[in-house]
Write an enzyme that holds these catalytic residues in place. Structure first.
Site, mmCIF file in Angstrom:
data_model
loop_
_atom_site.group_PDB
_atom_site.id
_atom_site.type_symbol
_atom_site.label_atom_id
_atom_site.label_comp_id
_atom_site.label_asym_id
_atom_site.label_seq_id
_atom_site.Cartn_x
_atom_site.Cartn_y
_atom_site.Cartn_z
ATOM 1 N N ASP A 57 5.353 -4.931 -3.951
ATOM 2 C CA ASP A 57 4.497 -5.655 -3.000
ATOM 3 C C ASP A 57 4.741 -7.162 -3.077
ATOM 4 O O ASP A 57 4.912 -7.824 -2.054
ATOM 5 C CB ASP A 57 3.019 -5.375 -3.284
ATOM 6 C CG ASP A 57 2.608 -3.985 -2.834
ATOM 7 O OD1 ASP A 57 3.395 -3.308 -2.152
ATOM 8 O OD2 ASP A 57 1.480 -3.563 -3.186
ATOM 9 N N ASP A 97 0.597 -5.729 -7.338
ATOM 10 C CA ASP A 97 0.404 -4.554 -6.483
ATOM 11 C C ASP A 97 -0.967 -4.653 -5.832
ATOM 12 O O ASP A 97 -1.986 -4.747 -6.524
ATOM 13 C CB ASP A 97 0.514 -3.276 -7.319
ATOM 14 C CG ASP A 97 0.862 -2.068 -6.469
ATOM 15 O OD1 ASP A 97 1.714 -2.191 -5.577
ATOM 16 O OD2 ASP A 97 0.288 -0.982 -6.714
ATOM 17 N N LYS A 133 -4.015 -3.108 -3.682
ATOM 18 C CA LYS A 133 -4.631 -1.824 -3.397
ATOM 19 C C LYS A 133 -5.938 -2.039 -2.635
ATOM 20 O O LYS A 133 -6.573 -3.078 -2.745
ATOM 21 C CB LYS A 133 -4.925 -1.049 -4.687
ATOM 22 C CG LYS A 133 -3.701 -0.716 -5.527
ATOM 23 C CD LYS A 133 -2.753 0.222 -4.796
ATOM 24 C CE LYS A 133 -1.558 0.576 -5.657
ATOM 25 N NZ LYS A 133 -0.572 1.413 -4.930
#
Length: 342
Positions: free
Chosen positions: A242, A255, A257
């Site tokens: 990412d 990352d 989420k």
């Protein structure tokens, strides 16, 4: 009548004298000075406890043996169940502990000169069609417990939404995820800071998520890569990271989420730490990246705009998750080899 002698001293001469005192007077005088104490056992019913006393004081040997006593105990209390000695689970270790870092590449301690972040697109046509992704490996090596709870959640959602409703729900989640990542890319690649922007500039579906991560975005600097492919040539897997940037001065694989439920603890993120460790390990071995990353960051954003949770993974934690990732990778490779032999 008792007679007492009294001794008088007259001019140095001792003269004994007698004095009489009636017995009745003596008895009364003695009773006043010392009353007879009552025994605390005088009220005990000795006859009632005579059998108990006899059994305790008896020197006769019982005719019962250990075997008969054990049989009597088993009849009264049931057989004795011996506790099993607890077994200590052995910690699994990878067959081959591949290095997490590439010692030939330097580890940056300072921010490099600013430049555009790397963005290497995933191209499956360049000999990558047979290279498994990190997501696929993790999905195919789920534990029985993980599979059970995932299937239970899926059945519950289908019961509430129906088959078509659940399919639409899944598609909306995927769409929101893509929009969220696009909005983040727009912020992280522009020269304007998050303070110069407003969540209303983004699609309604992601405005809450962007508000959720607003404070975290203020702590991110020196973006090195965004939505960029990383591949581990030796271990033969790939993934799309990412973001790689500095969070509060520390270079991290980041990352992003999204979640409807709070995830305040790292354990709430399930296999996400393994995913981050796998991406970092692949990046460290990929020749397209001239630096090494030891740390990770998992950011969980919420649709209602509540502050996101940022879970930092230091170098020690990353090494532990790297070992677990290697175990999952070995399991996947064994499954693949068994399937090819059939």
């Amino acid at each position: 009548m008792f007679t007492f002698k009294r001794v008088l001293c007259v001019r140095g001469i001792i003269v004994p004298q007698s004095t009489s005192l009636p017995v009745s007077h003596f008895s009364a005088y003695h009773c006043l000075r010392s009353s007879k104490r009552r025994s605390p056992y005088s009220s005990v019913d000795t006859e009632r406890y005579s059998s108990l006393v006899k059994s305790v004081m008896s020197t006769r040997v019982s005719s019962q043996t250990p075997e008969t006593l054990q049989a009597e105990d088993d009849q009264m209390y049931g057989p004795v169940v011996k506790a099993q000695t607890p077994t200590i689970a052995k910690t699994r270790v990878p067959k081959v502990l591949h290095p997490f870092l590439d010692c030939q590449e330097p580890i940056e301690t300072e921010e490099p000169e600013s430049g555009p972040p790397a963005r290497i697109l995933l191209n499956r046509g360049q000999g990558r069609s047979l290279v498994p992704s990190v997501t696929r490996i993790l999905q195919q090596t789920l534990s029985p417990d993980q599979i059970f709870y995932l299937e239970r959640w899926r059945k519950k959602m289908i019961a509430e939404l129906g088959e078509e409703g659940f399919k639409e729900y899944s598609q909306n989640l995927f769409r929101q995820g893509k929009l969220f990542h696009s909005a983040l890319e727009d912020v992280l690649t522009s020269h304007a800071t998050w303070k110069d922007r407003s969540p209303s500039e983004y699609p309604p579906e992601v405005q809450g998520y962007m508000q959720s991560v607003s404070d975290i975005l203020e702590d991110i600097r020196a973006v090195r890569a965004i939505e960029s492919t990383v591949q581990h040539e030796t271990l033969n897997y790939l993934g799309v990271v990412d973001c790689v940037a500095r969070y509060r001065g520390v270079l991290c694989v980041i990352d992003w989420k999204t979640s409807d439920k709070p995830k305040p603890f790292l354990s709430n993120t399930y296999d996400n730490p393994l995913q981050v460790a796998a991406y970092a390990g692949a990046l460290n071995s990929d020749a397209n990246y001239k630096y090494q990353v030891e740390n990770g960051l998992i950011v969980v954003a919420y649709k209602d705009g509540s502050p996101a949770h940022a879970h930092q993974l230091n170098s020690e934690l990353m090494l532990e998750y790297w070992k677990t990732w290697l175990l999952r990778l070995e399991e996947f490779t064994e499954q693949r080899s068994s399937a090819e032999k059939r």
